[in-house]
Write a protein that holds these residues in place. Structure first.
Motif, PDB file in Angstrom:
ATOM      1  N   GLU A 184       0.836  -1.202   0.000  1.00  0.00           N
ATOM      2  CA  GLU A 184       0.000   0.000   0.000  1.00  0.00           C
ATOM      3  C   GLU A 184       0.868   1.248   0.000  1.00  0.00           C
ATOM      4  OE1 GLU A 184      -3.898  -1.479   2.519  1.00  0.00           O
ATOM      5  OE2 GLU A 184      -2.460  -0.146   3.448  1.00  0.00           O
ATOM      6  N   ARG A 204       0.206   5.028   1.252  1.00  0.00           N
ATOM      7  CA  ARG A 204      -0.748   5.857   1.994  1.00  0.00           C
ATOM      8  C   ARG A 204      -0.251   7.286   2.000  1.00  0.00           C
ATOM      9  NH1 ARG A 204      -4.687   4.633   4.605  1.00  0.00           N
ATOM     10  NH2 ARG A 204      -5.417   2.584   5.137  1.00  0.00           N
ATOM     11  N   ALA A 214      -5.176   5.841  -0.389  1.00  0.00           N
ATOM     12  CA  ALA A 214      -4.387   4.605  -0.372  1.00  0.00           C
ATOM     13  C   ALA A 214      -4.624   3.835  -1.653  1.00  0.00           C
ATOM     14  CB  ALA A 214      -4.763   3.747   0.824  1.00  0.00           C
TER      15      ALA A 214
END
Length: 118
Positions: free
Chosen positions: A12, A14, A117
């Motif tokens: 991910e 973010r 995200a």
């Protein structure tokens, strides 16, 4: 915002921003084609949006025009839309990814947090 563990935690990206603006205004610049076309993408790029249906199952078709003249076709499908709270879309053209944009008021006047995200 709470950082929940997920099955994608190892891949991910973010990004969180706190903006001094009403959440209604930021929602508008994320959901109105005439606004998002003005700021979407890397510096030097421009955008042509042919479709932007902000609803579950709705499509978002745009072409990002690079400063070198290269056109990058993009197609996404909106998976979840909660007005003033959350947008989830799946980028179905390459590279494939799912983006979640959450709008969260911080409790201070006109400040909210935006998390994006992939």
């Amino acid at each position: 915002m709470e950082n929940n563990q997920s099955s994608t935690a190892d891949r991910e990206l973010r990004l969180t921003r706190t903006l001094d603006a009403p959440v209604e205004l930021v929602w508008e610049v994320w959901t109105q084609p005439e606004h998002i076309a003005q700021w979407w993408g890397p510096n030097g790029f421009t955008n042509t949006i042919s479709k932007m249906e902000i609803k579950p199952g709705g499509e978002w078709d745009l072409v990002m025009h690079g400063p070198d003249g290269t056109d990058y076709k993009n197609k996404s499908v909106f998976k979840e839309v909660i007005p003033l709270k959350k947008i989830v879309y799946e980028h179905v053209s390459s590279p494939k990814f799912v983006a979640t944009i959450e709008f969260d008021r911080t409790g201070r006047a006109n400040l909210f947090e935006l998390a994006h995200a992939f």
